[in-house]
Design a protein around this motif. Structure first.
Motif, PDB file in Angstrom:
ATOM      1  N   GLY A 334       0.799  -1.228   0.000  1.00  0.00           N
ATOM      2  CA  GLY A 334       0.000   0.000   0.000  1.00  0.00           C
ATOM      3  C   GLY A 334       0.826   1.269   0.000  1.00  0.00           C
ATOM      4  N   GLY A 335       2.105   1.160  -0.420  1.00  0.00           N
ATOM      5  CA  GLY A 335       3.029   2.280  -0.274  1.00  0.00           C
ATOM      6  C   GLY A 335       2.931   3.344  -1.336  1.00  0.00           C
ATOM      7  N   ILE A 358       2.350   6.225   7.280  1.00  0.00           N
ATOM      8  CA  ILE A 358       3.682   6.356   6.695  1.00  0.00           C
ATOM      9  C   ILE A 358       3.729   5.404   5.521  1.00  0.00           C
ATOM     10  CG2 ILE A 358       6.155   5.997   7.024  1.00  0.00           C
ATOM     11  CD1 ILE A 358       5.769   6.467  10.007  1.00  0.00           C
ATOM     12  N   PHE A 359       4.225   5.869   4.371  1.00  0.00           N
ATOM     13  CA  PHE A 359       4.474   4.939   3.272  1.00  0.00           C
ATOM     14  C   PHE A 359       5.966   4.968   2.947  1.00  0.00           C
ATOM     15  CE2 PHE A 359       3.421   8.929   1.186  1.00  0.00           C
ATOM     16  CZ  PHE A 359       4.317   9.032   0.124  1.00  0.00           C
ATOM     17  N   PHE A 360       6.454   3.834   2.485  1.00  0.00           N
ATOM     18  CA  PHE A 360       7.903   3.657   2.328  1.00  0.00           C
ATOM     19  C   PHE A 360       8.301   3.585   0.858  1.00  0.00           C
ATOM     20  CE2 PHE A 360       6.779   2.013   6.500  1.00  0.00           C
ATOM     21  CZ  PHE A 360       7.706   2.648   7.296  1.00  0.00           C
ATOM     22  N   ALA A 393      10.159  -1.154   1.076  1.00  0.00           N
ATOM     23  CA  ALA A 393       9.734  -0.148   0.097  1.00  0.00           C
ATOM     24  C   ALA A 393       8.522  -0.663  -0.671  1.00  0.00           C
ATOM     25  CB  ALA A 393      10.876   0.148  -0.864  1.00  0.00           C
ATOM     26  N   GLY A 394       7.549   0.226  -0.850  1.00  0.00           N
ATOM     27  CA  GLY A 394       6.298  -0.167  -1.503  1.00  0.00           C
ATOM     28  C   GLY A 394       5.205  -0.536  -0.532  1.00  0.00           C
ATOM     29  N   ASP A 421      -8.850  -3.937  -0.094  1.00  0.00           N
ATOM     30  CA  ASP A 421      -8.443  -3.029  -1.167  1.00  0.00           C
ATOM     31  C   ASP A 421      -7.098  -3.413  -1.776  1.00  0.00           C
ATOM     32  OD1 ASP A 421     -10.761  -1.749  -0.599  1.00  0.00           O
ATOM     33  OD2 ASP A 421      -9.884   0.191  -0.086  1.00  0.00           O
ATOM     34  N   LEU A 422      -6.232  -4.044  -1.006  1.00  0.00           N
ATOM     35  CA  LEU A 422      -4.923  -4.454  -1.520  1.00  0.00           C
ATOM     36  C   LEU A 422      -4.915  -5.915  -1.993  1.00  0.00           C
ATOM     37  CD1 LEU A 422      -2.568  -2.727   1.092  1.00  0.00           C
ATOM     38  CD2 LEU A 422      -3.135  -1.951  -1.219  1.00  0.00           C
ATOM     39  N   ASN A 423      -6.125  -6.531  -2.009  1.00  0.00           N
ATOM     40  CA  ASN A 423      -6.253  -7.927  -2.470  1.00  0.00           C
ATOM     41  C   ASN A 423      -5.345  -8.879  -1.693  1.00  0.00           C
ATOM     42  OD1 ASN A 423      -8.173  -7.365  -4.569  1.00  0.00           O
ATOM     43  ND2 ASN A 423      -6.494  -6.519  -5.781  1.00  0.00           N
TER      44      ASN A 423
END
Length: 601
Positions: A334-335, A358-360, A393-394, A421-423
């Motif tokens: 989900g990044g 936070i997203f990486f 990451a990601g 949502d991210l399957n």
């Protein structure tokens, strides 16, 4: 030849070619191909294609047939012409050339077609349920329901259980959901109740000296409908056992549940050994005591990373109350800012102020955190968070903060939303678990007192003498006390609750006293059960998996209406039979009842 049929509509094969046969059924679909009529004749067992052309003596009658007419067909079995075989039908290699037709039951214009699986309004489907049940998917669901119940019965008998039938007319229960009441003609002013469950009767069966009880039990509760709960009535596999521990119940019931699911899962994997998850752990990891273990996301407490950190909102929340926490909800894959912003908007739609994240990303060979939270706590703490959660990451992570007893009601749905949502949810499996160690008591903020958390008749998970010696004023000890209660959960759906029962009157009186109920109240409400327990009751326990929910899962449906023969609508109305209905003045007089209806607005 038999008056109506020599074969069913699912029976004919290559070996019947040349035979003169008789079939009876419904005209499922009628097709006119250049003057040649092809009729799919349907009964409970399947479909057979029957054919009439202008040379057939029955052609004129065949031209009058319409969908869902019930007919008897006489004719000769022949091989279908090359290229017209239907490999999807067991009878797809043959057809019947019609020599005679008798109309057994013509049908008026249909309010809804049977052919096809189109969606129709609930009101039409339930009013004409007998038509709805002719449709292939629903018909198959009901057949599978019967097969599942047969399998359960067989497995229970093989496990040494004996099937009993308990009363339908019984006394009103002072606890639980609202009763359906039945007025007594012979005892004016008194009422029977339909059983919400056979709970007291199955315990009395153990006290009577029978060892292993089961029943496919009808239960009646006057409560609002939900997708996973039928209004009015439902069925459960009711089980009770004597001289057993919690592990004995698990050892008897788990193989039945696993075996039934393996038998009807269509090849989908079933959990080989159901894990035991304590109630508190389930809330902390999954945000619910009904976790869907197909979703791999597990939440974690990350409070220490925010104490004294630059993200002042979370730091203040943690300082405000020692019980407050910050939980992290990982989001593998989900990044991206776009996904994080969508989740934040969803949270606001759920009545939350927002959802920190936070997203990486990978930059210059390093994994870096992005977003307002990362900017405020700094790179060192952000990297420690990432390491604890095993993210890369990601990926992304979302945060909820405050009193876990409050925010857990949002955290659980947020975990589910992210997984969907991210399957991430592995939907082609049946993931089971036991939820154990439910709290015996909880604090009622409304009444400012200790009250029962779950089932008041469960045995406390403490030696009886130690429990009897408890000081009722020791609030912390009491609120940390666990009961021997357990649930079976599959794919996020609670299939059943169960418990080792409180079989000792002295322990039961103490348990109710702690919750503020006097002995007089206990005697008035449950005097019969207390008397039975006082005359030699064995330790016993049981469980009651919901039949309707089991069938719903195995049929791949999301609403119980699709696996119940004649369900009610959401307002607990039977649109087919017209229930509930008004009764005559004579019937009311016989029951000594006078109506006091609310005024119409």
């Amino acid at each position: 030849m038999h008056r109506y049929r020599s074969h069913t509509c699912g029976a004919l094969r290559d070996g019947d070619i040349g035979a003169v046969v008789r079939l009876s059924g419904w005209c499922h679909r009628i097709r006119d191909h250049g003057g040649v009529l092809f009729i799919d004749l349907r009964d409970h067992y399947g479909l057979t294609q029957v054919v009439a052309d202008p040379d057939s003596p029955a052609f004129k009658v065949a031209e009058t047939l319409r969908a869902e007419w019930v007919v008897r067909i006489d004719g000769k079995v022949r091989r279908r012409p090359g290229g017209t075989e239907n490999a999807d039908l067991p009878t797809g290699a043959v057809e019947v050339y019609i020599s005679g037709i008798e109309v057994l039951g013509p049908a008026a214009e249909l309010p809804m077609p049977v052919f096809g699986e189109q969606e129709y309004p609930e009101e039409i489907r339930l009013k004409y349920r007998f038509l709805d049940l002719r449709r292939e998917r629903l018909h198959a669901n009901i057949i599978k329901r019967g097969q599942i119940i047969d399998s359960i019965r067989r497995r229970m008998r093989e496990g040494g259980f004996f099937e009993f039938q308990t009363p339908i007319l019984t006394a009103s229960s002072p606890e639980g959901a609202r009763d359906f009441l039945v007025p007594s003609r012979l005892h004016p002013g008194k009422f029977y109740a339909l059983p919400q469950a056979p709970q007291q009767f199955k315990q009395l069966t153990m006290i009577a000296g029978f060892d292993r009880y089961f029943q496919i039990a009808p239960c009646f509760r006057d409560e609002d409908a939900r997708a996973d709960r039928s209004p009015g009535e439902f069925y459960q596999l009711d089980v009770e056992m004597s001289f057993v521990t919690q592990d004995d119940v698990f050892g008897a019931v788990e193989p039945v549940m696993r075996g039934v699911f393996e038998e009807f899962a269509g090849g989908k994997p079933v959990t080989p050994k159901f894990p035991l998850i304590p109630y508190r752990e389930a809330l902390a990891k999954y945000g619910t005591d009904k976790p869907d273990l197909r979703n791999p996301i597990e939440m974690q407490d990350v409070s220490e990373h925010f104490r004294g950190a630059g993200f002042k909102l979370f730091a203040k929340i943690l300082d405000a109350n020692p019980k407050n926490r910050v939980w992290a909800i990982p989001a593998p894959g989900g990044g991206s800012r776009a996904f994080c912003d969508r989740m934040n908007s969803w949270a606001q739609g759920e009545g939350q102020p927002g959802l920190g994240y936070i997203f990486f990303v990978e930059e210059g060979g390093a994994t870096l955190g992005r977003g307002p939270v990362a900017n405020n706590v700094g790179p060192e703490r952000t990297d420690k968070l990432r390491t604890q959660l095993g993210l890369k990451a990601g990926d992304a992570v979302f945060f909820v903060a405050g009193d876990p007893n409050v925010f857990v009601k949002f955290a659980g749905p947020a975990r589910t939303k992210i997984g969907e949502d991210l399957n991430l949810i592995a939907k082609d499996q049946f993931a089971f678990c036991w939820i154990v160690d439910f709290p015996m008591y909880e604090w009622s903020e409304e009444e400012k007192k200790i009250d029962f958390s779950h089932n008041p008749f469960s045995m406390p998970n403490m030696e009886p003498d130690a429990f009897l010696a408890l000081d009722g004023s020791d609030k912390d000890t009491i609120l940390n006390l666990k009961a021997i209660q357990y649930d079976i959960v599959c794919n996020g759906i609670e299939l059943s609750s169960g418990a080792i029962r409180n079989h000792r009157p002295d322990v039961m009186k103490k348990a109710f006293a702690i919750a503020g109920y006097s002995e007089d109240v206990l005697e008035a409400k449950f005097g019969g059960m207390l008397r039975a327990l006082s005359l030699g009751a064995p330790p016993h326990g049981g469980i009651a998996p919901g039949i309707d929910r089991i069938v719903m899962l195995l049929c791949g449906e999301e609403n119980l209406r699709e696996v119940v023969l004649f369900p009610m609508n959401q307002r607990a109305e039977d649109l087919l039979m017209g229930a509930p209905s008004e009764v005559t003045a004579k019937q009311l007089r016989e029951l000594h009842i006078r109506l006091a209806l609310p005024e119409k607005s």
